[in-house]
Design a protein around this motif. Structure first.
Motif, PDB file in Angstrom:
ATOM      1  N   LYS A  31      42.189  34.069  34.669  1.00 38.21           N
ATOM      2  CA  LYS A  31      41.309  35.231  34.382  1.00 38.21           C
ATOM      3  C   LYS A  31      40.330  34.534  33.258  1.00 38.21           C
ATOM      4  O   LYS A  31      39.054  35.469  33.167  1.00 38.21           O
ATOM      5  CB  LYS A  31      42.280  36.160  33.485  1.00 38.21           C
ATOM      6  N   TYR A  34      36.226  33.973  34.510  1.00 41.94           N
ATOM      7  CA  TYR A  34      35.052  35.191  34.604  1.00 41.94           C
ATOM      8  C   TYR A  34      34.640  35.437  33.155  1.00 41.94           C
ATOM      9  O   TYR A  34      34.739  35.863  32.261  1.00 41.94           O
ATOM     10  CB  TYR A  34      35.772  36.318  35.015  1.00 41.94           C
ATOM     11  N   MET A  46      32.270  35.704  47.652  1.00 40.14           N
ATOM     12  CA  MET A  46      32.548  36.926  48.292  1.00 40.14           C
ATOM     13  C   MET A  46      31.584  36.889  49.716  1.00 40.14           C
ATOM     14  O   MET A  46      31.899  37.377  50.612  1.00 40.14           O
ATOM     15  CB  MET A  46      32.116  38.241  47.662  1.00 40.14           C
ATOM     16  N   GLU A  57      38.484  43.917  53.514  1.00 40.62           N
ATOM     17  CA  GLU A  57      38.849  45.166  52.582  1.00 40.62           C
ATOM     18  C   GLU A  57      37.692  46.139  52.669  1.00 40.62           C
ATOM     19  O   GLU A  57      37.871  47.349  52.539  1.00 40.62           O
ATOM     20  CB  GLU A  57      39.104  44.611  50.929  1.00 40.62           C
ATOM     21  N   GLY A  85      40.156  45.155  37.254  1.00 42.68           N
ATOM     22  CA  GLY A  85      39.568  43.999  37.558  1.00 42.68           C
ATOM     23  C   GLY A  85      38.454  44.350  38.563  1.00 42.68           C
ATOM     24  O   GLY A  85      38.307  44.066  39.545  1.00 42.68           O
ATOM     25  N   ALA A  86      37.690  45.235  38.168  1.00 47.02           N
ATOM     26  CA  ALA A  86      36.780  45.876  38.990  1.00 47.02           C
ATOM     27  C   ALA A  86      35.752  44.759  39.503  1.00 47.02           C
ATOM     28  O   ALA A  86      35.091  45.136  40.628  1.00 47.02           O
ATOM     29  CB  ALA A  86      35.960  47.142  38.393  1.00 47.02           C
ATOM     30  N   GLY A  87      35.337  43.752  38.881  1.00 45.86           N
ATOM     31  CA  GLY A  87      34.059  42.963  39.422  1.00 45.86           C
ATOM     32  C   GLY A  87      32.880  43.725  39.427  1.00 45.86           C
ATOM     33  O   GLY A  87      32.485  44.532  38.673  1.00 45.86           O
ATOM     34  N   LYS A  91      32.889  46.684  47.044  1.00 51.52           N
ATOM     35  CA  LYS A  91      33.697  47.667  47.918  1.00 51.52           C
ATOM     36  C   LYS A  91      34.060  49.047  47.391  1.00 51.52           C
ATOM     37  O   LYS A  91      33.958  50.052  48.294  1.00 51.52           O
ATOM     38  CB  LYS A  91      34.918  46.688  48.413  1.00 51.52           C
ATOM     39  N   SER A 114      35.650  40.766  31.821  1.00 55.60           N
ATOM     40  CA  SER A 114      34.320  40.159  31.873  1.00 55.60           C
ATOM     41  C   SER A 114      33.449  41.482  31.231  1.00 55.60           C
ATOM     42  O   SER A 114      33.145  42.271  32.031  1.00 55.60           O
ATOM     43  CB  SER A 114      34.094  39.623  33.162  1.00 55.60           C
ATOM     44  N   MET A 140      41.929  43.329  28.972  1.00 53.29           N
ATOM     45  CA  MET A 140      42.831  42.743  30.140  1.00 53.29           C
ATOM     46  C   MET A 140      43.837  43.886  30.432  1.00 53.29           C
ATOM     47  O   MET A 140      43.929  44.770  29.573  1.00 53.29           O
ATOM     48  CB  MET A 140      43.652  41.676  29.093  1.00 53.29           C
ATOM     49  N   TYR A 141      44.315  43.509  31.584  1.00 51.01           N
ATOM     50  CA  TYR A 141      45.199  44.750  32.135  1.00 51.01           C
ATOM     51  C   TYR A 141      46.074  45.218  31.178  1.00 51.01           C
ATOM     52  O   TYR A 141      46.102  46.435  31.211  1.00 51.01           O
ATOM     53  CB  TYR A 141      45.846  44.193  33.393  1.00 51.01           C
ATOM     54  N   LEU A 161      41.764  46.084  43.748  1.00 54.06           N
ATOM     55  CA  LEU A 161      41.086  45.680  44.816  1.00 54.06           C
ATOM     56  C   LEU A 161      41.327  44.157  44.831  1.00 54.06           C
ATOM     57  O   LEU A 161      41.435  43.388  43.750  1.00 54.06           O
ATOM     58  CB  LEU A 161      39.789  46.166  45.170  1.00 54.06           C
ATOM     59  N   GLY A 162      40.698  43.472  45.816  1.00 58.27           N
ATOM     60  CA  GLY A 162      40.590  41.955  45.866  1.00 58.27           C
ATOM     61  C   GLY A 162      41.741  40.988  45.814  1.00 58.27           C
ATOM     62  O   GLY A 162      41.833  40.060  45.617  1.00 58.27           O
ATOM     63  N   ASN A 164      43.623  41.135  43.666  1.00 59.87           N
ATOM     64  CA  ASN A 164      44.054  40.744  42.387  1.00 59.87           C
ATOM     65  C   ASN A 164      45.306  40.303  41.940  1.00 59.87           C
ATOM     66  O   ASN A 164      45.838  39.607  41.060  1.00 59.87           O
ATOM     67  CB  ASN A 164      43.583  41.543  41.285  1.00 59.87           C
TER      68      ASN A 164
HETATM   69  C1  LIG Z   1      39.111  38.249  42.413  1.00 66.78           C
HETATM   70  S1  LIG Z   1      37.898  39.145  41.330  1.00 66.78           S
HETATM   71  C2  LIG Z   1      37.880  40.875  42.168  1.00 66.78           C
HETATM   72  C3  LIG Z   1      36.868  41.639  42.018  1.00 66.78           C
HETATM   73  C4  LIG Z   1      37.142  43.174  42.644  1.00 66.78           C
HETATM   74  N1  LIG Z   1      38.282  43.579  42.337  1.00 66.78           N
HETATM   75  C5  LIG Z   1      36.746  42.718  43.997  1.00 66.78           C
HETATM   76  O1  LIG Z   1      37.701  43.017  44.806  1.00 66.78           O
HETATM   77  O2  LIG Z   1      35.479  42.228  44.475  1.00 66.78           O
HETATM   78  C6  LIG Z   1      38.959  39.478  39.912  1.00 66.78           C
HETATM   79  C7  LIG Z   1      38.371  40.493  38.800  1.00 66.78           C
HETATM   80  O3  LIG Z   1      39.351  40.744  37.846  1.00 66.78           O
HETATM   81  C8  LIG Z   1      38.997  40.424  36.743  1.00 66.78           C
HETATM   82  N2  LIG Z   1      40.124  40.024  36.053  1.00 66.78           N
HETATM   83  C9  LIG Z   1      41.079  38.820  36.116  1.00 66.78           C
HETATM   84  N3  LIG Z   1      42.145  38.782  35.483  1.00 66.78           N
HETATM   85  C10 LIG Z   1      41.747  40.171  34.536  1.00 66.78           C
HETATM   86  C11 LIG Z   1      42.750  40.420  33.685  1.00 66.78           C
HETATM   87  N4  LIG Z   1      43.961  39.867  33.286  1.00 66.78           N
HETATM   88  N5  LIG Z   1      42.626  41.723  33.125  1.00 66.78           N
HETATM   89  C12 LIG Z   1      41.380  42.453  33.368  1.00 66.78           C
HETATM   90  N6  LIG Z   1      40.390  41.724  34.444  1.00 66.78           N
HETATM   91  C13 LIG Z   1      40.843  40.749  35.067  1.00 66.78           C
HETATM   92  C14 LIG Z   1      38.000  39.353  36.784  1.00 66.78           C
HETATM   93  O4  LIG Z   1      37.188  39.266  35.847  1.00 66.78           O
HETATM   94  C15 LIG Z   1      37.380  39.705  38.062  1.00 66.78           C
HETATM   95  O5  LIG Z   1      36.215  40.693  38.102  1.00 66.78           O
END
Ligand SMILES: C[S@@+](CC[C@H](N)C(=O)[O-])C[C@H]1O[C@@H](n2cnc3c(N)ncnc32)[C@H](O)[C@@H]1O
Length: 323
Positions: A31, A34, A46, A57, A85-87, A91, A114, A140-141, A161-162, A164
């Protein structure tokens, strides 16, 4: 943005780096990859031909947009769409565009560790879809989920998504799903992407691309430690290494020290010794099948309502409700 969340993330970065580099075997949490640079590298990932997850997806969301929108909707009160974790929302925008064009009553709440991701996504959406109410939050989540306990006035759709969830081994994934279930009422949905088991070579290639973008992404952990914690890691002396176990469905990323060395991290007052070929475990990318997802859901007090699959059968988005 929540200032408290920023402080919490900085403090936990320090604590987690200290713990991870003074434990054997060494580890660092993905995590923390990012930040502005990590987000940019993930966008490049991606677009890599090897990284099939995004296209799969994207296809699922594009093919089933209207069905998904109708599932999420509450025609009386509208709904809150909360994405963890929207990034960059690449999508999600397929769905958001459809919801905006058809005047659905909803608020979009993207959450991400991030700050850069939240700022860019919020700016981007206000330009592309000015009619959508966006309430982005850095966090954080688990911390943000606690705040969401009070988010119960109308239907909620939680979206992840993704794949995660694949960053968590099963016990932690169950814990995560249980926490999500705890904040869901009976009308709420959880919409979550799970990358499926497939030809092991395809999985391995996705995290080991020919151009080295994934290597740079993985090494961004060391860059951050150097910049934010006064570390003196020499990135050239570490090698990116990926393994995939088709029996468990677990892909793991490592950074491997190519020679013995000492690394100083001034903010932690720490000197870290590496033996030659010693590893730092950095990321888990778990792969699933229906049986495992069913078991995870049941263990967390959830049930599968429906699911959507891409044409190749590489990836699935499951919709869960409280059991
Ligand atoms: C693999 S990327 C996927 C992004 C988006 N969901 C997608 O599918 O394209 C993971 C995303 O989750 C966020 N992330 C990872 N761990 C996290 C956490 N513990 N809490 C909040 N966000 C987190 C990262 O910053 C990143 O934007």
């Amino acid at each position: 943005m929540s200032v408290n969340n920023s402080i919490a993330i900085d403090v936990s970065f320090k604590t987690d780096v200290h713990k991870g580099l003074t434990t054997f075997p060494k580890f660092l949490y993905s995590k923390y990859i990012y930040d502005e640079k990590g987000d940019k590298l993930f966008q490049e990932i991606m677009n890599l031909p090897e990284y099939y997850l995004t296209n799969c997806e994207f296809d699922i969301l594009s093919l089933h947009t209207e069905e998904i929108a109708q599932l999420f909707n509450d025609p009386d009160k509208g709904f809150d769409l909360i994405e963890l974790g929207a990034g960059d929302g690449k999508k999600t925008k397929v769905l958001l565009g459809h919801l905006a064009e058809n005047d659905f009553n909803f608020v979009y709440k993207p959450i991400d560790i991030s700050q850069n991701a939240i700022d860019s996504l919020s700016k981007n959406l206000s330009e592309e879809f000015p009619n959508i109410t966006v309430e982005g939050e850095k966090g954080m989540y688990f911390e943000v989920l606690e705040q969401l306990q009070h988010y119960n006035s109308r239907k909620k759709v939680l979206m992840v998504l993704g794949s995660n969830i694949g960053n968590l081994l099963h016990p932690k994934a169950i814990d995560f799903l249980t926490k999500l279930k705890d904040i869901m009422s009976t009308q709420d949905f959880l919409f979550m992407g799970f990358d499926q088991k497939k030809d092991p070579q395809i999985v391995l290639d996705a995290y080991n691309d020919a151009t080295g973008v994934t290597e740079a992404f993985n090494k961004n952990l060391l860059t951050r430690i150097n910049r934010e914690l006064g570390g003196d890691f020499n990135l050239e002396k570490f090698k990116h290494w990926e393994v995939y176990n088709p029996e468990t469905g677990t892909a793991k990323s490592f950074l491997v020290a190519t020679e013995a060395m000492d690394v100083a991290i001034s903010a932690l007052d720490l000197n870290v010794h590496f033996d030659a070929w010693e590893t730092i475990h950095t990321e888990i990318s778990q792969k699933y099948d229906d049986k495992v997802v069913q078991w995870l859901a049941e263990s967390a007090g959830l049930k599968i309502h429906t699911s959507f699959e891409d044409e190749k059968g590489f990836y699935k988005n499951y919709v869960f409700k409280r059991a």
